[in-house]
Write a protein that holds these residues in place. Structure first.
Motif, PDB file in Angstrom:
ATOM      1  N   PRO A   1       0.732  -1.234  -0.003  1.00 25.53           N
ATOM      2  CA  PRO A   1       0.039  -0.040   0.005  1.00 25.53           C
ATOM      3  C   PRO A   1       0.795   1.101   0.028  1.00 25.53           C
ATOM      4  CG  PRO A   1       0.006  -0.889   2.293  1.00 25.53           C
ATOM      5  CD  PRO A   1       0.927  -1.699   1.372  1.00 25.53           C
ATOM      6  N   ALA A   2       1.336   1.562  -1.187  1.00 24.45           N
ATOM      7  CA  ALA A   2       2.305   2.923  -1.301  1.00 24.45           C
ATOM      8  C   ALA A   2       1.977   3.923  -0.769  1.00 24.45           C
ATOM      9  CB  ALA A   2       2.521   3.122  -2.690  1.00 24.45           C
ATOM     10  N   ASN A   3       0.520   4.329  -0.904  1.00 25.45           N
ATOM     11  CA  ASN A   3       0.198   5.682  -0.024  1.00 25.45           C
ATOM     12  C   ASN A   3      -0.089   5.665   1.297  1.00 25.45           C
ATOM     13  OD1 ASN A   3      -1.727   4.082  -1.296  1.00 25.45           O
ATOM     14  ND2 ASN A   3      -3.509   5.685  -1.197  1.00 25.45           N
ATOM     15  N   ILE A   4      -0.307   4.611   1.796  1.00 24.52           N
ATOM     16  CA  ILE A   4       0.067   4.288   3.271  1.00 24.52           C
ATOM     17  C   ILE A   4       1.158   4.638   4.021  1.00 24.52           C
ATOM     18  CG2 ILE A   4      -0.612   3.214   5.448  1.00 24.52           C
ATOM     19  CD1 ILE A   4      -2.908   1.511   3.883  1.00 24.52           C
ATOM     20  N   PHE A   5       2.216   4.141   3.338  1.00 26.59           N
ATOM     21  CA  PHE A   5       3.548   4.106   3.542  1.00 26.59           C
ATOM     22  C   PHE A   5       4.125   5.712   3.318  1.00 26.59           C
ATOM     23  CE2 PHE A   5       3.572  -0.238   3.706  1.00 26.59           C
ATOM     24  CZ  PHE A   5       4.660  -0.679   4.648  1.00 26.59           C
ATOM     25  N   LYS A   6       3.390   6.455   2.682  1.00 25.97           N
ATOM     26  CA  LYS A   6       3.852   8.009   2.360  1.00 25.97           C
ATOM     27  C   LYS A   6       3.237   8.853   3.626  1.00 25.97           C
ATOM     28  CE  LYS A   6       3.643   7.861  -2.601  1.00 25.97           C
ATOM     29  NZ  LYS A   6       2.559   8.086  -3.672  1.00 25.97           N
ATOM     30  N   GLN A   7       2.316   8.411   4.218  1.00 32.14           N
ATOM     31  CA  GLN A   7       1.875   9.274   5.255  1.00 32.14           C
ATOM     32  C   GLN A   7       2.661   9.736   6.378  1.00 32.14           C
ATOM     33  OE1 GLN A   7      -1.353  10.336   5.184  1.00 32.14           O
ATOM     34  NE2 GLN A   7      -1.702   9.011   3.348  1.00 32.14           N
ATOM     35  N   THR A   8       2.735  10.804   6.751  1.00 30.39           N
ATOM     36  CA  THR A   8       3.730  11.602   7.760  1.00 30.39           C
ATOM     37  C   THR A   8       3.022  11.844   9.159  1.00 30.39           C
ATOM     38  OG1 THR A   8       3.256  13.630   7.100  1.00 30.39           O
ATOM     39  CG2 THR A   8       5.075  12.526   5.745  1.00 30.39           C
TER      40      THR A   8
ATOM     41  N   LEU B   1       4.559   1.416  14.371  1.00 32.13           N
ATOM     42  CA  LEU B   1       4.537   2.687  13.903  1.00 32.13           C
ATOM     43  C   LEU B   1       5.397   3.706  14.643  1.00 32.13           C
ATOM     44  CD1 LEU B   1       0.831   2.030  14.283  1.00 32.13           C
ATOM     45  CD2 LEU B   1       1.364   3.392  12.035  1.00 32.13           C
ATOM     46  N   VAL B   2       6.186   4.462  14.095  1.00 34.07           N
ATOM     47  CA  VAL B   2       6.986   5.474  14.923  1.00 34.07           C
ATOM     48  C   VAL B   2       6.633   6.813  14.400  1.00 34.07           C
ATOM     49  CG1 VAL B   2       9.124   6.161  15.262  1.00 34.07           C
ATOM     50  CG2 VAL B   2       9.101   3.901  14.576  1.00 34.07           C
ATOM     51  N   GLU B   3       5.934   7.374  15.511  1.00 28.15           N
ATOM     52  CA  GLU B   3       5.253   8.867  15.340  1.00 28.15           C
ATOM     53  C   GLU B   3       6.001   9.841  14.716  1.00 28.15           C
ATOM     54  OE1 GLU B   3       3.518  10.116  19.062  1.00 28.15           O
ATOM     55  OE2 GLU B   3       2.472  11.871  18.031  1.00 28.15           O
ATOM     56  N   LYS B   4       7.282   9.968  15.164  1.00 25.76           N
ATOM     57  CA  LYS B   4       7.984  11.074  14.622  1.00 25.76           C
ATOM     58  C   LYS B   4       8.988  10.776  13.273  1.00 25.76           C
ATOM     59  CE  LYS B   4       6.901  14.302  17.760  1.00 25.76           C
ATOM     60  NZ  LYS B   4       7.529  14.103  19.048  1.00 25.76           N
ATOM     61  N   ASN B   5       8.747   9.444  12.809  1.00 29.57           N
ATOM     62  CA  ASN B   5       9.500   9.083  11.368  1.00 29.57           C
ATOM     63  C   ASN B   5       8.982  10.060  10.310  1.00 29.57           C
ATOM     64  OD1 ASN B   5      11.474   7.555  12.788  1.00 29.57           O
ATOM     65  ND2 ASN B   5      10.811   5.751  11.651  1.00 29.57           N
ATOM     66  N   PRO B   6       9.783  10.142   9.200  1.00 29.28           N
ATOM     67  CA  PRO B   6       9.291  10.780   8.060  1.00 29.28           C
ATOM     68  C   PRO B   6       8.267   9.939   7.446  1.00 29.28           C
ATOM     69  CG  PRO B   6      11.681  10.583   7.876  1.00 29.28           C
ATOM     70  CD  PRO B   6      11.434   9.824   9.300  1.00 29.28           C
ATOM     71  N   ALA B   7       8.094   8.639   7.337  1.00 33.52           N
ATOM     72  CA  ALA B   7       7.059   7.757   7.308  1.00 33.52           C
ATOM     73  C   ALA B   7       6.560   7.081   8.320  1.00 33.52           C
ATOM     74  CB  ALA B   7       7.334   6.852   6.097  1.00 33.52           C
ATOM     75  N   THR B   8       5.463   7.161   9.166  1.00 28.28           N
ATOM     76  CA  THR B   8       5.001   6.857  10.176  1.00 28.28           C
ATOM     77  C   THR B   8       5.038   5.336  10.252  1.00 28.28           C
ATOM     78  OG1 THR B   8       3.659   8.423  10.112  1.00 28.28           O
ATOM     79  CG2 THR B   8       3.333   7.435  12.175  1.00 28.28           C
ATOM     80  N   LEU B   9       4.325   4.483   9.337  1.00 26.78           N
ATOM     81  CA  LEU B   9       4.386   3.160   9.168  1.00 26.78           C
ATOM     82  C   LEU B   9       5.723   2.649   9.131  1.00 26.78           C
ATOM     83  CD1 LEU B   9       2.512   0.686   9.472  1.00 26.78           C
ATOM     84  CD2 LEU B   9       2.156   0.908   7.076  1.00 26.78           C
ATOM     85  N   VAL B  10       5.987   1.694   9.959  1.00 31.05           N
ATOM     86  CA  VAL B  10       7.356   0.988   9.727  1.00 31.05           C
ATOM     87  C   VAL B  10       6.702  -0.485   9.143  1.00 31.05           C
ATOM     88  CG1 VAL B  10       9.409  -0.236  10.972  1.00 31.05           C
ATOM     89  CG2 VAL B  10       8.624   2.127  11.669  1.00 31.05           C
ATOM     90  N   ALA B  11       6.121  -1.329   9.682  1.00 30.89           N
ATOM     91  CA  ALA B  11       5.897  -2.391   9.014  1.00 30.89           C
ATOM     92  C   ALA B  11       4.604  -3.076   9.631  1.00 30.89           C
ATOM     93  CB  ALA B  11       6.973  -3.382   9.270  1.00 30.89           C
ATOM     94  N   GLN B  12       3.851  -3.886   9.072  1.00 29.31           N
ATOM     95  CA  GLN B  12       2.605  -4.653   9.307  1.00 29.31           C
ATOM     96  C   GLN B  12       2.903  -6.027   9.171  1.00 29.31           C
ATOM     97  OE1 GLN B  12      -1.286  -4.025   7.569  1.00 29.31           O
ATOM     98  NE2 GLN B  12      -2.034  -3.767   9.717  1.00 29.31           N
ATOM     99  N   PHE B  13       2.744  -6.922  10.370  1.00 32.59           N
ATOM    100  CA  PHE B  13       2.785  -8.332  10.032  1.00 32.59           C
ATOM    101  C   PHE B  13       1.622  -9.092  10.113  1.00 32.59           C
ATOM    102  CE2 PHE B  13       6.579  -6.343  11.758  1.00 32.59           C
ATOM    103  CZ  PHE B  13       7.791  -7.108  11.163  1.00 32.59           C
ATOM    104  N   THR B  14       1.422 -10.030   9.259  1.00 26.45           N
ATOM    105  CA  THR B  14       0.035 -10.875   9.345  1.00 26.45           C
ATOM    106  C   THR B  14       0.537 -12.338   9.846  1.00 26.45           C
ATOM    107  OG1 THR B  14      -0.701  -9.339   7.529  1.00 26.45           O
ATOM    108  CG2 THR B  14      -1.841 -11.452   7.949  1.00 26.45           C
TER     109      THR B  14
END
Lengths: 102, 156
Positions: B37-44, B96-109
Protein backbone atom coordinates in the motif's frame (compact mmCIF):
# COMPACT_ATOMS: atom_id res chain seq x y z
CA UNK A 1 25.16 -16.61 -2.08
CA UNK A 2 21.70 -15.99 -0.96
CA UNK A 3 20.88 -12.73 0.74
CA UNK A 4 18.84 -14.60 3.33
CA UNK A 5 20.26 -16.37 6.35
CA UNK A 6 17.90 -18.51 8.38
CA UNK A 7 18.48 -19.96 11.83
CA UNK A 8 15.91 -22.16 13.50
CA UNK A 9 15.68 -23.44 17.02
CA UNK A 10 13.30 -26.08 18.26
CA UNK A 11 11.78 -25.67 21.69
CA UNK A 12 9.29 -28.19 23.03
CA UNK A 13 6.26 -27.15 21.04
CA UNK A 14 7.53 -24.04 19.44
CA UNK A 15 9.93 -23.42 16.61
CA UNK A 16 11.76 -20.13 16.51
CA UNK A 17 12.81 -18.76 13.14
CA UNK A 18 15.38 -16.03 12.97
CA UNK A 19 16.38 -14.44 9.71
CA UNK A 20 18.95 -11.92 8.61
CA UNK A 21 18.66 -10.42 5.14
CA UNK A 22 21.42 -8.52 3.39
CA UNK A 23 19.71 -5.44 1.96
CA UNK A 24 20.57 -1.69 1.95
CA UNK A 25 17.03 -0.52 2.96
CA UNK A 26 17.65 2.95 1.50
CA UNK A 27 14.91 5.44 2.33
CA UNK A 28 15.53 7.72 -0.65
CA UNK A 29 16.34 10.58 1.74
CA UNK A 30 20.03 9.86 2.30
CA UNK A 31 22.77 11.53 0.29
CA UNK A 32 26.03 10.06 -0.93
CA UNK A 33 29.47 11.70 -0.57
CA UNK A 34 28.84 13.97 -3.58
CA UNK A 35 25.56 15.15 -2.10
CA UNK A 36 23.37 13.28 -4.57
CA UNK A 37 20.27 11.59 -3.27
CA UNK A 38 20.59 7.83 -3.04
CA UNK A 39 17.45 6.37 -4.63
CA UNK A 40 15.05 4.48 -2.40
CA UNK A 41 15.76 0.78 -2.29
CA UNK A 42 14.02 -1.24 0.37
CA UNK A 43 12.22 -4.50 0.95
CA UNK A 44 8.47 -4.17 0.68
CA UNK A 45 7.25 -7.66 1.34
CA UNK A 46 8.46 -10.59 3.36
CA UNK A 47 6.86 -14.03 3.45
CA UNK A 48 7.61 -16.89 5.81
CA UNK A 49 6.28 -20.32 4.90
CA UNK A 50 6.16 -23.60 6.77
CA UNK A 51 5.74 -26.51 4.33
CA UNK A 52 4.33 -24.10 1.70
CA UNK A 53 1.77 -22.60 4.09
CA UNK A 54 2.26 -18.92 4.85
CA UNK A 55 2.69 -18.53 8.60
CA UNK A 56 3.80 -14.92 8.66
CA UNK A 57 3.96 -12.16 6.11
CA UNK A 58 4.84 -8.53 6.30
CA UNK A 59 4.56 -5.34 4.34
CA UNK A 60 7.19 -2.82 5.31
CA UNK A 61 8.65 0.54 4.43
CA UNK A 62 12.16 1.90 4.67
CA UNK A 63 11.66 2.28 8.44
CA UNK A 64 13.11 -1.18 8.89
CA UNK A 65 16.85 -1.07 9.55
CA UNK A 66 19.54 -1.87 7.01
CA UNK A 67 20.22 -5.60 6.75
CA UNK A 68 16.88 -6.47 8.34
CA UNK A 69 16.55 -8.98 11.15
CA UNK A 70 13.27 -10.68 12.00
CA UNK A 71 12.26 -13.44 14.35
CA UNK A 72 9.03 -15.39 14.57
CA UNK A 73 7.77 -18.37 16.55
CA UNK A 74 5.23 -20.96 15.48
CA UNK A 75 3.71 -24.22 16.65
CA UNK A 76 3.76 -27.56 14.86
CA UNK A 77 7.23 -27.55 13.35
CA UNK A 78 9.07 -30.88 13.28
CA UNK A 79 12.28 -32.31 11.89
CA UNK A 80 12.31 -32.47 8.11
CA UNK A 81 9.78 -29.66 7.67
CA UNK A 82 10.66 -26.95 5.20
CA UNK A 83 10.86 -23.28 6.11
CA UNK A 84 10.92 -20.86 3.21
CA UNK A 85 11.59 -17.14 3.50
CA UNK A 86 11.28 -14.78 0.56
CA UNK A 87 11.36 -11.04 0.05
CA UNK A 88 10.62 -8.56 -2.67
CA UNK A 89 11.81 -4.97 -2.86
CA UNK A 90 10.63 -1.74 -4.47
CA UNK A 91 12.92 -2.25 -7.49
CA UNK A 92 11.34 -5.61 -8.24
CA UNK A 93 14.28 -7.62 -6.98
CA UNK A 94 13.59 -10.64 -4.86
CA UNK A 95 15.18 -13.61 -3.17
CA UNK A 96 14.06 -16.81 -1.53
CA UNK A 97 15.73 -19.34 0.74
CA UNK A 98 14.77 -22.74 2.14
CA UNK A 99 15.79 -24.28 5.43
CA UNK A 100 14.99 -27.79 6.58
CA UNK A 101 14.19 -28.12 10.27
CA UNK A 102 16.50 -30.37 12.22
CA UNK B 1 32.03 5.47 -38.57
CA UNK B 2 33.32 2.17 -37.45
CA UNK B 3 31.67 0.60 -34.47
CA UNK B 4 34.35 0.46 -31.81
CA UNK B 5 34.60 -2.38 -29.39
CA UNK B 6 33.86 -0.07 -26.49
CA UNK B 7 30.73 1.26 -28.12
CA UNK B 8 29.51 -2.21 -28.92
CA UNK B 9 29.92 -3.31 -25.33
CA UNK B 10 28.24 -0.18 -24.03
CA UNK B 11 25.31 -0.73 -26.33
CA UNK B 12 24.86 -4.36 -25.42
CA UNK B 13 24.97 -3.47 -21.74
CA UNK B 14 22.31 -0.81 -22.31
CA UNK B 15 20.05 -3.24 -24.15
CA UNK B 16 20.49 -5.87 -21.46
CA UNK B 17 19.67 -3.31 -18.79
CA UNK B 18 16.61 -2.18 -20.72
CA UNK B 19 15.22 -5.67 -20.98
CA UNK B 20 16.03 -6.41 -17.37
CA UNK B 21 14.17 -3.32 -16.13
CA UNK B 22 11.29 -3.85 -18.56
CA UNK B 23 10.63 -7.38 -17.35
CA UNK B 24 11.22 -6.63 -13.68
CA UNK B 25 8.94 -3.58 -13.69
CA UNK B 26 6.19 -5.61 -15.31
CA UNK B 27 6.62 -8.24 -12.65
CA UNK B 28 6.72 -5.57 -9.98
CA UNK B 29 3.46 -3.96 -11.04
CA UNK B 30 1.55 -7.23 -10.88
CA UNK B 31 2.94 -8.63 -7.68
CA UNK B 32 4.21 -5.87 -5.46
CA UNK B 33 1.99 -2.91 -6.12
CA UNK B 34 -1.19 -4.90 -5.78
CA UNK B 35 -0.34 -5.75 -2.20
CA UNK B 36 2.05 -3.04 -1.09
CA UNK B 37 0.00 0.00 0.00
CA UNK B 38 2.20 2.81 -1.31
CA UNK B 39 0.00 5.70 -0.15
CA UNK B 40 -0.15 4.49 3.44
CA UNK B 41 3.63 4.28 3.56
CA UNK B 42 3.76 7.91 2.36
CA UNK B 43 1.75 9.25 5.32
CA UNK B 44 3.69 11.47 7.68
CA UNK B 45 1.08 11.98 10.43
CA UNK B 46 0.19 9.28 12.91
CA UNK B 47 -3.55 9.99 12.80
CA UNK B 48 -3.68 9.88 8.99
CA UNK B 49 -1.75 6.63 8.93
CA UNK B 50 -4.01 4.98 11.51
CA UNK B 51 -7.06 6.24 9.66
CA UNK B 52 -5.90 4.80 6.35
CA UNK B 53 -4.85 1.52 7.89
CA UNK B 54 -7.82 0.82 10.11
CA UNK B 55 -10.53 3.34 9.22
CA UNK B 56 -12.36 4.91 12.14
CA UNK B 57 -11.38 2.29 14.68
CA UNK B 58 -11.26 2.77 18.41
CA UNK B 59 -8.08 1.45 19.94
CA UNK B 60 -8.16 -0.24 23.30
CA UNK B 61 -5.18 0.55 25.51
CA UNK B 62 -3.86 -2.67 26.93
CA UNK B 63 -1.08 -4.22 28.95
CA UNK B 64 -1.58 -7.50 27.13
CA UNK B 65 0.89 -6.35 24.50
CA UNK B 66 4.48 -6.36 25.68
CA UNK B 67 6.86 -4.19 23.73
CA UNK B 68 10.50 -4.69 24.54
CA UNK B 69 12.47 -1.76 23.17
CA UNK B 70 15.31 0.24 24.70
CA UNK B 71 14.15 3.35 26.53
CA UNK B 72 17.22 5.13 25.28
CA UNK B 73 18.49 4.19 21.83
CA UNK B 74 22.06 5.24 21.15
CA UNK B 75 21.75 4.64 17.45
CA UNK B 76 18.44 5.48 15.84
CA UNK B 77 19.36 3.53 12.71
CA UNK B 78 19.08 0.22 14.51
CA UNK B 79 16.57 -0.05 17.32
CA UNK B 80 15.73 -3.63 18.31
CA UNK B 81 12.09 -4.28 19.12
CA UNK B 82 10.42 -7.44 20.40
CA UNK B 83 6.66 -7.62 20.57
CA UNK B 84 4.84 -10.35 22.45
CA UNK B 85 1.25 -10.55 23.55
CA UNK B 86 -1.13 -12.75 25.47
CA UNK B 87 -4.12 -11.70 23.39
CA UNK B 88 -5.99 -14.47 21.56
CA UNK B 89 -6.60 -14.72 17.79
CA UNK B 90 -4.04 -12.19 16.70
CA UNK B 91 -4.33 -11.37 13.02
CA UNK B 92 -2.07 -8.42 12.42
CA UNK B 93 0.57 -6.55 14.30
CA UNK B 94 1.57 -3.07 13.20
CA UNK B 95 4.60 -1.02 14.20
CA UNK B 96 4.47 2.76 13.89
CA UNK B 97 6.98 5.44 14.86
CA UNK B 98 5.23 8.75 15.40
CA UNK B 99 8.05 11.13 14.47
CA UNK B 100 9.53 9.18 11.57
CA UNK B 101 9.31 10.74 8.08
CA UNK B 102 6.98 7.86 7.21
CA UNK B 103 5.01 6.81 10.27
CA UNK B 104 4.24 3.26 9.29
CA UNK B 105 7.22 0.96 9.72
CA UNK B 106 5.79 -2.49 9.09
CA UNK B 107 2.68 -4.58 9.38
CA UNK B 108 2.90 -8.30 10.10
CA UNK B 109 0.14 -10.77 9.34
CA UNK B 110 0.33 -13.88 11.50
CA UNK B 111 -1.32 -17.26 10.87
CA UNK B 112 -3.16 -19.20 13.59
CA UNK B 113 -0.21 -21.44 14.43
CA UNK B 114 2.15 -18.50 14.65
CA UNK B 115 2.88 -17.30 18.16
CA UNK B 116 2.23 -13.72 19.21
CA UNK B 117 5.88 -12.90 18.86
CA UNK B 118 7.70 -10.68 16.39
CA UNK B 119 11.20 -9.39 16.66
CA UNK B 120 12.69 -6.81 14.29
CA UNK B 121 15.04 -3.86 14.06
CA UNK B 122 13.62 -0.48 13.18
CA UNK B 123 14.92 2.97 12.30
CA UNK B 124 14.01 6.00 14.38
CA UNK B 125 14.72 9.50 13.09
CA UNK B 126 14.49 11.08 16.55
CA UNK B 127 13.03 10.70 20.02
CA UNK B 128 9.48 9.52 19.53
CA UNK B 129 6.62 7.36 20.62
CA UNK B 130 6.61 3.85 19.19
CA UNK B 131 3.09 2.56 18.75
CA UNK B 132 2.11 -1.04 18.30
CA UNK B 133 -1.41 -1.88 17.13
CA UNK B 134 -2.58 -5.46 17.42
CA UNK B 135 -5.74 -6.68 15.74
CA UNK B 136 -7.08 -9.61 17.72
CA UNK B 137 -10.48 -10.93 16.73
CA UNK B 138 -12.68 -7.89 16.10
CA UNK B 139 -10.77 -5.59 18.40
CA UNK B 140 -7.81 -3.30 17.97
CA UNK B 141 -5.39 -2.92 20.84
CA UNK B 142 -2.74 -0.32 21.25
CA UNK B 143 0.48 -0.05 23.19
CA UNK B 144 2.71 2.99 23.25
CA UNK B 145 6.31 3.36 24.33
CA UNK B 146 8.55 6.38 24.37
CA UNK B 147 12.05 5.89 23.00
CA UNK B 148 14.73 8.53 23.39
CA UNK B 149 17.19 8.63 20.52
CA UNK B 150 20.62 10.03 21.33
CA UNK B 151 22.67 10.02 18.15
CA UNK B 152 26.29 10.71 19.00
CA UNK B 153 25.83 9.42 22.52
CA UNK B 154 25.76 12.83 24.24
CA UNK B 155 22.10 12.87 25.16
CA UNK B 156 19.53 15.12 23.61
Amino acid sequence: MSSIKIRTKQFEEITQIRTLIAHPMETGRNKDEQGNLIPAHFIQELTVKHNDKVIASSVMGAGISKNPYFAFKFKGGKAGDKINISWQDNLGQSDSQDKILK
Amino acid sequence: MLETRRNFILKSVKYAAFFATATSSLFNSILAQAAWPANIFKQTQLDDTLNQLFGNQKFIKTDKIQVKIPRIAENGAVVPIIITSNLENIETLTILVEKNPATLVAQFTLADETEAYVSARIKMAKTSNVIVIVKAGENYYRKRKMVKVTIGGCGG
